[in-house]
Motif scaffolding. Structure first.
Motif, PDB file in Angstrom:
ATOM      1  N   PHE A   1       0.775  -1.200   0.037  1.00 23.35           N
ATOM      2  CA  PHE A   1      -0.128   0.084  -0.041  1.00 23.35           C
ATOM      3  C   PHE A   1       0.851   1.348  -0.057  1.00 23.35           C
ATOM      4  CE2 PHE A   1      -2.998  -3.150   1.336  1.00 23.35           C
ATOM      5  CZ  PHE A   1      -4.167  -2.719   0.858  1.00 23.35           C
ATOM      6  N   PHE A   2       0.455   2.211  -0.825  1.00 19.04           N
ATOM      7  CA  PHE A   2       1.153   3.359  -0.928  1.00 19.04           C
ATOM      8  C   PHE A   2       0.320   4.718  -0.560  1.00 19.04           C
ATOM      9  CE2 PHE A   2       2.916   0.424  -4.227  1.00 19.04           C
ATOM     10  CZ  PHE A   2       4.029   0.689  -4.276  1.00 19.04           C
ATOM     11  N   SER A   3       1.221   5.811   0.080  1.00 17.07           N
ATOM     12  CA  SER A   3       0.473   6.898   0.540  1.00 17.07           C
ATOM     13  C   SER A   3       0.194   7.737  -0.826  1.00 17.07           C
ATOM     14  CB  SER A   3       1.564   7.391   1.189  1.00 17.07           C
ATOM     15  OG  SER A   3       1.124   9.018   1.452  1.00 17.07           O
TER      16      SER A   3
ATOM     17  N   THR B   1      -2.930   7.535   7.364  1.00 15.27           N
ATOM     18  CA  THR B   1      -2.674   7.899   5.987  1.00 15.27           C
ATOM     19  C   THR B   1      -3.540   7.451   5.050  1.00 15.27           C
ATOM     20  OG1 THR B   1      -0.380   8.472   6.836  1.00 15.27           O
ATOM     21  CG2 THR B   1      -0.830   8.518   4.238  1.00 15.27           C
ATOM     22  N   ASP B   2      -3.995   7.912   3.967  1.00 14.19           N
ATOM     23  CA  ASP B   2      -4.825   7.471   2.996  1.00 14.19           C
ATOM     24  C   ASP B   2      -3.685   6.666   2.195  1.00 14.19           C
ATOM     25  OD1 ASP B   2      -7.304   8.328   3.683  1.00 14.19           O
ATOM     26  OD2 ASP B   2      -7.317  10.075   2.576  1.00 14.19           O
ATOM     27  N   CYS B   3      -4.170   5.362   1.936  1.00 12.97           N
ATOM     28  CA  CYS B   3      -3.166   4.484   1.052  1.00 12.97           C
ATOM     29  C   CYS B   3      -4.118   3.547   0.133  1.00 12.97           C
ATOM     30  CB  CYS B   3      -2.489   3.596   2.064  1.00 12.97           C
ATOM     31  SG  CYS B   3      -1.316   4.403   3.283  1.00 12.97           S
ATOM     32  N   PHE B   4      -3.391   3.402  -1.151  1.00 14.43           N
ATOM     33  CA  PHE B   4      -3.778   2.504  -1.909  1.00 14.43           C
ATOM     34  C   PHE B   4      -2.970   1.355  -2.123  1.00 14.43           C
ATOM     35  CE2 PHE B   4      -5.599   6.739  -3.070  1.00 14.43           C
ATOM     36  CZ  PHE B   4      -6.844   6.488  -3.017  1.00 14.43           C
ATOM     37  N   SER B   5      -3.541   0.057  -2.668  1.00 12.03           N
ATOM     38  CA  SER B   5      -2.944  -0.808  -2.886  1.00 12.03           C
ATOM     39  C   SER B   5      -1.917  -0.519  -4.385  1.00 12.03           C
ATOM     40  CB  SER B   5      -3.926  -2.105  -3.347  1.00 12.03           C
ATOM     41  OG  SER B   5      -4.633  -1.967  -4.578  1.00 12.03           O
ATOM     42  N   THR B   6      -1.280  -1.413  -5.048  1.00  9.28           N
ATOM     43  CA  THR B   6      -0.486  -1.065  -6.109  1.00  9.28           C
ATOM     44  C   THR B   6      -1.409  -0.775  -7.313  1.00  9.28           C
ATOM     45  OG1 THR B   6       1.292  -2.454  -5.243  1.00  9.28           O
ATOM     46  CG2 THR B   6       1.215  -1.927  -7.600  1.00  9.28           C
ATOM     47  N   LYS B   7      -2.260  -1.707  -7.381  1.00 10.92           N
ATOM     48  CA  LYS B   7      -3.178  -1.434  -8.538  1.00 10.92           C
ATOM     49  C   LYS B   7      -3.820  -0.251  -8.403  1.00 10.92           C
ATOM     50  CE  LYS B   7      -7.592  -3.421  -9.064  1.00 10.92           C
ATOM     51  NZ  LYS B   7      -8.571  -4.878  -8.851  1.00 10.92           N
ATOM     52  N   ASP B   8      -4.625   0.430  -7.425  1.00 13.73           N
ATOM     53  CA  ASP B   8      -5.311   1.431  -7.130  1.00 13.73           C
ATOM     54  C   ASP B   8      -4.375   2.647  -7.115  1.00 13.73           C
ATOM     55  OD1 ASP B   8      -8.056   0.348  -7.011  1.00 13.73           O
ATOM     56  OD2 ASP B   8      -7.805  -0.346  -5.106  1.00 13.73           O
ATOM     57  N   THR B   9      -3.035   2.509  -6.802  1.00 13.41           N
ATOM     58  CA  THR B   9      -2.200   3.466  -7.094  1.00 13.41           C
ATOM     59  C   THR B   9      -1.951   3.678  -8.255  1.00 13.41           C
ATOM     60  OG1 THR B   9      -0.916   2.795  -5.113  1.00 13.41           O
ATOM     61  CG2 THR B   9       0.336   4.190  -6.382  1.00 13.41           C
ATOM     62  N   LEU B  10      -1.815   2.826  -9.141  1.00 12.10           N
ATOM     63  CA  LEU B  10      -1.657   3.012 -10.828  1.00 12.10           C
ATOM     64  C   LEU B  10      -2.975   3.908 -11.191  1.00 12.10           C
ATOM     65  CD1 LEU B  10      -0.033  -0.440 -11.546  1.00 12.10           C
ATOM     66  CD2 LEU B  10       0.938   1.841 -11.492  1.00 12.10           C
TER      67      LEU B  10
END
Length: 108
Positions: free
Chosen positions: A25-27, A80-89
Protein backbone atom coordinates in the motif's frame (compact mmCIF):
# COMPACT_ATOMS: atom_id res chain seq x y z
CA UNK A 1 2.53 -3.73 8.96
CA UNK A 2 6.03 -3.16 7.61
CA UNK A 3 6.71 0.52 6.70
CA UNK A 4 9.25 1.50 4.03
CA UNK A 5 10.24 4.50 1.94
CA UNK A 6 11.03 4.69 -1.78
CA UNK A 7 12.48 7.65 -3.59
CA UNK A 8 11.17 9.01 -6.86
CA UNK A 9 13.17 11.96 -8.17
CA UNK A 10 14.28 12.79 -4.60
CA UNK A 11 10.73 12.71 -3.24
CA UNK A 12 9.83 10.22 -0.54
CA UNK A 13 7.01 7.74 -1.10
CA UNK A 14 5.92 5.93 2.03
CA UNK A 15 4.58 2.45 1.52
CA UNK A 16 3.79 -0.56 3.65
CA UNK A 17 3.31 -4.29 3.33
CA UNK A 18 0.06 -5.56 4.77
CA UNK A 19 0.59 -9.22 5.62
CA UNK A 20 -3.13 -9.83 6.14
CA UNK A 21 -4.10 -8.84 2.60
CA UNK A 22 -0.64 -9.69 1.21
CA UNK A 23 -0.44 -6.39 -0.67
CA UNK A 24 1.73 -3.29 -0.82
CA UNK A 25 0.00 0.00 0.00
CA UNK A 26 1.30 3.45 -1.04
CA UNK A 27 0.59 6.83 0.56
CA UNK A 28 -1.79 8.87 -1.62
CA UNK A 29 -0.35 12.19 -0.40
CA UNK A 30 3.21 11.10 -1.23
CA UNK A 31 2.23 9.95 -4.73
CA UNK A 32 0.52 13.30 -5.36
CA UNK A 33 3.57 15.15 -4.07
CA UNK A 34 5.95 13.13 -6.27
CA UNK A 35 3.95 13.64 -9.45
CA UNK A 36 2.45 17.10 -9.29
CA UNK A 37 4.41 20.33 -9.18
CA UNK A 38 1.32 22.11 -7.84
CA UNK A 39 1.17 19.69 -4.89
CA UNK A 40 4.58 20.87 -3.69
CA UNK A 41 3.31 23.64 -1.44
CA UNK A 42 0.67 21.53 0.31
CA UNK A 43 0.43 17.91 -0.85
CA UNK A 44 -2.28 17.19 1.72
CA UNK A 45 -4.53 19.91 0.29
CA UNK A 46 -3.82 18.70 -3.26
CA UNK A 47 -4.82 15.15 -2.27
CA UNK A 48 -8.01 16.34 -0.51
CA UNK A 49 -9.04 18.33 -3.59
CA UNK A 50 -8.25 15.44 -5.95
CA UNK A 51 -10.07 13.01 -3.64
CA UNK A 52 -13.18 15.21 -3.72
CA UNK A 53 -13.03 15.51 -7.51
CA UNK A 54 -12.69 11.72 -7.88
CA UNK A 55 -15.64 11.19 -5.50
CA UNK A 56 -17.78 13.60 -7.54
CA UNK A 57 -16.85 11.71 -10.72
CA UNK A 58 -17.90 8.43 -9.08
CA UNK A 59 -14.40 6.97 -9.23
CA UNK A 60 -14.07 3.68 -7.40
CA UNK A 61 -10.44 4.51 -6.60
CA UNK A 62 -11.51 6.60 -3.60
CA UNK A 63 -13.77 3.77 -2.42
CA UNK A 64 -10.71 1.50 -2.31
CA UNK A 65 -8.73 3.91 -0.14
CA UNK A 66 -7.42 2.45 3.14
CA UNK A 67 -6.38 4.38 6.23
CA UNK A 68 -3.11 2.84 7.37
CA UNK A 69 -0.65 4.05 9.99
CA UNK A 70 2.55 5.22 8.35
CA UNK A 71 5.62 6.82 9.84
CA UNK A 72 5.74 10.62 9.41
CA UNK A 73 8.77 12.92 9.30
CA UNK A 74 8.30 13.72 13.01
CA UNK A 75 8.94 10.05 13.88
CA UNK A 76 5.31 9.32 14.83
CA UNK A 77 2.81 7.17 12.99
CA UNK A 78 -0.41 8.66 11.64
CA UNK A 79 -3.38 7.25 9.81
CA UNK A 80 -2.74 7.97 6.12
CA UNK A 81 -4.84 7.41 3.00
CA UNK A 82 -3.19 4.54 1.12
CA UNK A 83 -3.86 2.48 -1.98
CA UNK A 84 -2.90 -0.98 -3.14
CA UNK A 85 -0.48 -1.14 -6.04
CA UNK A 86 -3.34 -1.59 -8.52
CA UNK A 87 -5.28 1.39 -7.16
CA UNK A 88 -2.12 3.49 -6.92
CA UNK A 89 -1.71 3.02 -10.66
CA UNK A 90 -5.30 4.22 -11.11
CA UNK A 91 -4.55 7.24 -8.90
CA UNK A 92 -1.49 8.04 -11.02
CA UNK A 93 -3.68 8.07 -14.13
CA UNK A 94 -5.86 10.77 -12.56
CA UNK A 95 -2.93 13.13 -11.93
CA UNK A 96 -1.97 15.18 -14.98
CA UNK A 97 1.80 14.86 -14.95
CA UNK A 98 4.61 14.03 -17.38
CA UNK A 99 6.20 12.11 -14.48
CA UNK A 100 3.36 9.55 -14.39
CA UNK A 101 4.80 7.06 -16.89
CA UNK A 102 8.28 6.84 -15.31
CA UNK A 103 6.67 6.56 -11.87
CA UNK A 104 4.42 3.67 -12.95
CA UNK A 105 7.32 1.69 -14.42
CA UNK A 106 9.63 2.32 -11.47
CA UNK A 107 7.04 0.97 -9.02
CA UNK A 108 5.95 -2.18 -10.80
Amino acid sequence: MENKIKLFEDRRIRYAWDAESEEWFFSAVDVCYALSESAGKDPGAYWRKLKQRLKNEGSEVVTNCHGLKLLASDGKTYKTDCFSTKDTLRLIQSIPSPKAEPFKWQNQ
